[in-house]
Design a protein around this motif. Structure first.
Motif, PDB file in Angstrom:
ATOM      1  N   LYS A   1       5.148   1.406   1.325  1.00 31.82           N
ATOM      2  CA  LYS A   1       5.592   2.232   0.201  1.00 31.82           C
ATOM      3  C   LYS A   1       5.534   3.721   0.534  1.00 31.82           C
ATOM      4  O   LYS A   1       6.435   4.473   0.184  1.00 31.82           O
ATOM      5  N   GLU A   2       4.443   4.139   1.176  1.00 31.12           N
ATOM      6  CA  GLU A   2       4.246   5.553   1.509  1.00 31.12           C
ATOM      7  C   GLU A   2       3.465   5.660   2.810  1.00 31.12           C
ATOM      8  O   GLU A   2       2.662   4.786   3.120  1.00 31.12           O
TER       9      GLU A   2
ATOM     10  N   GLU B   1       0.531   2.939   2.635  1.00 29.35           N
ATOM     11  CA  GLU B   1       0.313   2.207   1.395  1.00 29.35           C
ATOM     12  C   GLU B   1       1.213   0.982   1.412  1.00 29.35           C
ATOM     13  O   GLU B   1       2.431   1.088   1.557  1.00 29.35           O
TER      14      GLU B   1
ATOM     15  N   LYS C   1       5.962  -7.369   4.353  1.00 30.85           N
ATOM     16  CA  LYS C   1       5.397  -6.419   3.394  1.00 30.85           C
ATOM     17  C   LYS C   1       6.033  -5.051   3.646  1.00 30.85           C
ATOM     18  O   LYS C   1       6.155  -4.610   4.790  1.00 30.85           O
TER      19      LYS C   1
ATOM     20  N   LYS D   1      -1.731  -6.049  -4.973  1.00 30.07           N
ATOM     21  CA  LYS D   1      -2.370  -4.746  -5.213  1.00 30.07           C
ATOM     22  C   LYS D   1      -1.941  -3.754  -4.147  1.00 30.07           C
ATOM     23  O   LYS D   1      -1.766  -4.114  -2.973  1.00 30.07           O
ATOM     24  N   ASP D   2      -1.807  -2.486  -4.537  1.00 32.57           N
ATOM     25  CA  ASP D   2      -1.543  -1.438  -3.555  1.00 32.57           C
ATOM     26  C   ASP D   2      -2.796  -1.228  -2.721  1.00 32.57           C
ATOM     27  O   ASP D   2      -3.875  -1.012  -3.266  1.00 32.57           O
ATOM     28  N   SER D   3      -2.639  -1.312  -1.412  1.00 33.33           N
ATOM     29  CA  SER D   3      -3.751  -1.113  -0.487  1.00 33.33           C
ATOM     30  C   SER D   3      -3.396  -0.004   0.480  1.00 33.33           C
ATOM     31  O   SER D   3      -2.247   0.139   0.876  1.00 33.33           O
ATOM     32  N   ASP D   4      -4.400   0.766   0.869  1.00 36.25           N
ATOM     33  CA  ASP D   4      -4.220   1.793   1.879  1.00 36.25           C
ATOM     34  C   ASP D   4      -4.755   1.270   3.202  1.00 36.25           C
ATOM     35  O   ASP D   4      -5.918   0.873   3.292  1.00 36.25           O
TER      36      ASP D   4
ATOM     37  N   LYS E   1       1.682  -3.050  -0.448  1.00 30.90           N
ATOM     38  CA  LYS E   1       1.264  -3.972  -1.508  1.00 30.90           C
ATOM     39  C   LYS E   1       0.830  -5.275  -0.844  1.00 30.90           C
ATOM     40  O   LYS E   1       1.615  -5.948  -0.190  1.00 30.90           O
TER      41      LYS E   1
END
Length: 142
Positions: free
Chosen positions: A103-104, A120, A100, A126-129, A122
């Motif tokens: 992203k940020e 962040e 995975k 779904k985008d998850s924090d 995916k």
């Protein structure tokens, strides 16, 4: 009759629009609190469930500050590079979510100066924090 229905529909849409606008209005006290701490900063406001989020750039990095309705700052989030992210947290992500991509990454400081980190990722489409404490220990997924 058609004109009456048209007038009624227009009146209702105007009322609905006015209510939407009022809901999204950022109180003056919140705007002033932001400007006091970040003078002459270009800001985009978002309405949150319990307050308001100011999105802006700080030293060339994406940043945000959350405020309650009374203008008290709740937290600040600043974009950081992966090299600034706790190594223990990176290991957790690589182990728990292999293949995975992050992203940020961000550093969050709350109003009590407690620092947490956010990645962040995916997960399951779904985008998850993923939230970690200052030492890189996993706290929660949101």
């Amino acid at each position: 009759m058609k004109n009456l229905i048209l007038v009624a529909a227009m009146a209702m849409s105007t009322v609905g629009f006015a209510q939407t606008k009022d809901k999204k209005e950022v109180p003056k006290v919140v705007k002033e609190a932001f400007q006091k701490e970040y003078p002459n900063t270009k800001v985009k406001w978002d309405v949150e469930k319990d307050g308001f989020e100011a999105e802006f750039k700080m030293n060339g990095k994406e940043a945000s500050a959350d405020y309650d309705k009374a203008g008290h700052k709740l937290a600040t989030e600043i974009e950081i590079s992966k090299t600034e992210f706790p190594a223990k947290a990176l290991t957790y992500i690589a182990t728990t979510y292999p293949n995975k991509k992050i992203k940020e990454t961000a550093k969050i400081t709350d109003n009590k100066n407690v620092i947490t980190y956010e990645a962040e990722v995916k997960i399951d489409g779904k985008d998850s924090d993923l939230i970690f404490d200052a030492s890189g220990n996993f706290l929660k997924r949101k």
